[in-house]
Write a protein that holds these residues in place. Structure first.
Motif, PDB file in Angstrom:
ATOM      1  N   LEU A 113      -3.987  -5.020  -9.838  1.00 31.24           N
ATOM      2  CA  LEU A 113      -3.758  -3.726  -9.216  1.00 31.24           C
ATOM      3  C   LEU A 113      -3.841  -2.662 -10.291  1.00 31.24           C
ATOM      4  CD1 LEU A 113      -2.927  -2.427  -6.460  1.00 31.24           C
ATOM      5  CD2 LEU A 113      -0.577  -2.472  -7.309  1.00 31.24           C
ATOM      6  N   GLY A 114      -4.725  -1.681 -10.070  1.00 28.99           N
ATOM      7  CA  GLY A 114      -4.872  -0.617 -11.059  1.00 28.99           C
ATOM      8  C   GLY A 114      -3.664   0.305 -11.068  1.00 28.99           C
ATOM      9  N   GLN A 115      -3.401   0.925  -9.926  1.00 25.73           N
ATOM     10  CA  GLN A 115      -2.223   1.800  -9.790  1.00 25.73           C
ATOM     11  C   GLN A 115      -2.052   2.135  -8.317  1.00 25.73           C
ATOM     12  OE1 GLN A 115      -0.882   5.286 -12.522  1.00 25.73           O
ATOM     13  NE2 GLN A 115      -2.186   6.215 -10.975  1.00 25.73           N
ATOM     14  N   ALA A 116      -0.891   1.832  -7.779  1.00 23.83           N
ATOM     15  CA  ALA A 116      -0.644   2.114  -6.358  1.00 23.83           C
ATOM     16  C   ALA A 116       0.844   2.007  -6.075  1.00 23.83           C
ATOM     17  CB  ALA A 116      -1.420   1.145  -5.468  1.00 23.83           C
ATOM     18  N   TYR A 117       1.232   2.637  -4.971  1.00 26.33           N
ATOM     19  CA  TYR A 117       2.599   2.497  -4.495  1.00 26.33           C
ATOM     20  C   TYR A 117       2.688   1.196  -3.705  1.00 26.33           C
ATOM     21  CZ  TYR A 117       6.953   3.270  -1.982  1.00 26.33           C
ATOM     22  OH  TYR A 117       8.214   3.128  -1.449  1.00 26.33           O
ATOM     23  N   VAL A 118       3.599   0.336  -4.118  1.00 28.37           N
ATOM     24  CA  VAL A 118       3.768  -0.955  -3.459  1.00 28.37           C
ATOM     25  C   VAL A 118       4.984  -0.874  -2.537  1.00 28.37           C
ATOM     26  CG1 VAL A 118       4.090  -3.429  -3.790  1.00 28.37           C
ATOM     27  CG2 VAL A 118       2.763  -2.115  -5.447  1.00 28.37           C
ATOM     28  N   PRO A 119       4.766  -0.864  -1.228  1.00 25.32           N
ATOM     29  CA  PRO A 119       5.887  -0.685  -0.293  1.00 25.32           C
ATOM     30  C   PRO A 119       6.978  -1.738  -0.454  1.00 25.32           C
ATOM     31  CG  PRO A 119       3.794  -0.420   0.840  1.00 25.32           C
ATOM     32  CD  PRO A 119       3.482  -0.936  -0.522  1.00 25.32           C
ATOM     33  N   VAL A 120       6.573  -2.991  -0.645  1.00 26.05           N
ATOM     34  CA  VAL A 120       7.572  -4.057  -0.751  1.00 26.05           C
ATOM     35  C   VAL A 120       8.460  -3.841  -1.969  1.00 26.05           C
ATOM     36  CG1 VAL A 120       7.891  -6.543  -1.033  1.00 26.05           C
ATOM     37  CG2 VAL A 120       6.093  -5.686   0.478  1.00 26.05           C
ATOM     38  N   LEU A 121       7.840  -3.360  -3.063  1.00 27.67           N
ATOM     39  CA  LEU A 121       8.605  -3.138  -4.284  1.00 27.67           C
ATOM     40  C   LEU A 121       9.180  -1.723  -4.353  1.00 27.67           C
ATOM     41  CD1 LEU A 121       6.161  -4.889  -6.766  1.00 27.67           C
ATOM     42  CD2 LEU A 121       8.196  -5.859  -5.698  1.00 27.67           C
ATOM     43  N   ARG A 122       8.721  -0.853  -3.440  1.00 34.27           N
ATOM     44  CA  ARG A 122       9.221   0.516  -3.333  1.00 34.27           C
ATOM     45  C   ARG A 122       9.083   1.305  -4.633  1.00 34.27           C
ATOM     46  NH1 ARG A 122      14.805  -0.310   0.239  1.00 34.27           N
ATOM     47  NH2 ARG A 122      13.768  -1.243   2.085  1.00 34.27           N
ATOM     48  N   SER A 123       7.955   1.156  -5.276  1.00 35.25           N
ATOM     49  CA  SER A 123       7.693   1.911  -6.507  1.00 35.25           C
ATOM     50  C   SER A 123       6.212   1.828  -6.837  1.00 35.25           C
ATOM     51  CB  SER A 123       8.531   1.367  -7.674  1.00 35.25           C
ATOM     52  OG  SER A 123       8.227  -0.004  -7.901  1.00 35.25           O
ATOM     53  N   VAL A 124       5.791   2.668  -7.816  1.00 31.44           N
ATOM     54  CA  VAL A 124       4.394   2.657  -8.261  1.00 31.44           C
ATOM     55  C   VAL A 124       4.223   1.546  -9.291  1.00 31.44           C
ATOM     56  CG1 VAL A 124       2.567   3.967  -9.384  1.00 31.44           C
ATOM     57  CG2 VAL A 124       4.163   5.119  -7.843  1.00 31.44           C
ATOM     58  N   HIS A 125       3.201   0.729  -9.067  1.00 32.36           N
ATOM     59  CA  HIS A 125       2.947  -0.390  -9.973  1.00 32.36           C
ATOM     60  C   HIS A 125       1.462  -0.469 -10.279  1.00 32.36           C
ATOM     61  CE1 HIS A 125       6.870  -2.498 -10.118  1.00 32.36           C
ATOM     62  NE2 HIS A 125       7.065  -1.882  -8.965  1.00 32.36           N
TER      63      HIS A 125
END
Length: 295
Positions: A113-125
């Motif tokens: 994953l380059g950069q995205a908001y991950v809903p399950v983790l509730r943060s940008v990863h």
């Protein structure tokens, strides 16, 4: 003029047989690599061996050479030449079971994953957030039963013969270099919020190295070319396939595989692992450039 001609002739002269120094020869023992003349040649399954290696090195002081036969690429011949491939398949299957058990939370934590908001983790990863491990961990993740089935079959068909030809260390270097190159090209070209996963980048690297090896051994290239073309058709013909990982792995596999099987004997390890290092430096540079664009 006469002195120059004499020096040139000396430079071009062949080495002498290790048992008969006065006899020049261009043949070397396939085990210890010492020059041997026709009278000292002993037929072996591949090439010729010197009398000492044919006897197992007894009484010669060269037993260590006879006890360490080498692969085509200079690696040590192991008792089980397919062990690393079996371990890689086992690790992939084990991780897939963890994916099934834990669910999306595990997969989204380790996929490419380059950069995205991950809903399950509730943060940008993503890699742009410093999670460089995502270049490596996707090589052991899969999205479905069909996905892992085809990848593991390909890993066995391609990996087992390559491991036997290269040796364990060189095979592992090829596998991970190709996989990381595939991840880096995906990170560079694909949308930053587009996740990807699978061992396909590394496996396409095995495709490339297998083609190089078959060419080196003068085998019929048509089967491997046909198989590669079919896989490339699937790569570009189906949706939701990270073609960047396939192409990146393929290119790295060809480059690294060429170095593995064509490296000069004198500096073989330096050329082989040096090539892997150059590819890895390219992976780092690509990752830094892309990260600079996204941050």
């Amino acid at each position: 003029m006469d002195h120059a001609a004499s020096s040139s002739q000396d430079a071009m002269s062949l080495p002498g047989c290790y048992r008969h120094p006065d006899r020049e020869t261009g043949i070397r023992c396939t085990r210890c690599e010492r020059p041997i003349c026709p009278d000292c040649m002993v037929n072996a399954s591949v090439g010729f061996q010197c009398p000492d290696c044919a006897r197992g090195g007894s009484g010669t002081g060269h037993a260590p050479y006879a006890a360490r036969p080498r692969t085509l690429a200079g690696g040590t011949v192991a008792a089980d030449p397919r062990l690393v491939t079996k371990v890689l398949i086992a690790v992939n299957l084990a991780v897939f079971l963890v994916q099934l058990s834990v669910g999306d939370r595990f997969t989204e934590r380790f996929e490419m994953l380059g950069q995205a908001y991950v809903p399950v983790l509730r943060s940008v990863h993503g890699i742009a957030q410093g999670e460089w491990y995502r270049l490596l961990t996707p090589m052991f993740l899969h999205g479905s039963y069909i996905h892992i089935l085809f990848n593991m079959l390909s890993l066995w068909w391609l990996g087992a013969p390559l491991e036997a030809a290269l040796g364990r260390a060189r095979y592992l270097a090829l596998y991970f270099t190709s996989g990381l190159a595939g991840s880096a090209l995906t990170y560079l070209i694909a949308a930053p919020n587009q996740p990807s996963l699978g061992a396909s980048g590394a496996i396409f690297g095995l495709f490339g190295a297998t083609a190089v090896l078959m060419r080196r051994l003068n085998y019929d290239m048509r089967p491997i070319i046909a198989l590669l073309v079919i896989n490339l058709i699937f790569t570009f013909g189906w949706s939701n396939i990270a073609w960047q990982a396939h192409i990146g792995g393929l290119v790295a596999g060809v480059i690294t595989g060429y170095a593995m099987v064509h490296a000069p004997r004198r500096h073989r390890a330096l050329v082989q692992y040096g090539t892997c290092a150059v590819v890895l430096v390219a992976v780092v540079v690509i990752t830094l450039l892309r990260t600079a664009q996204l941050t």
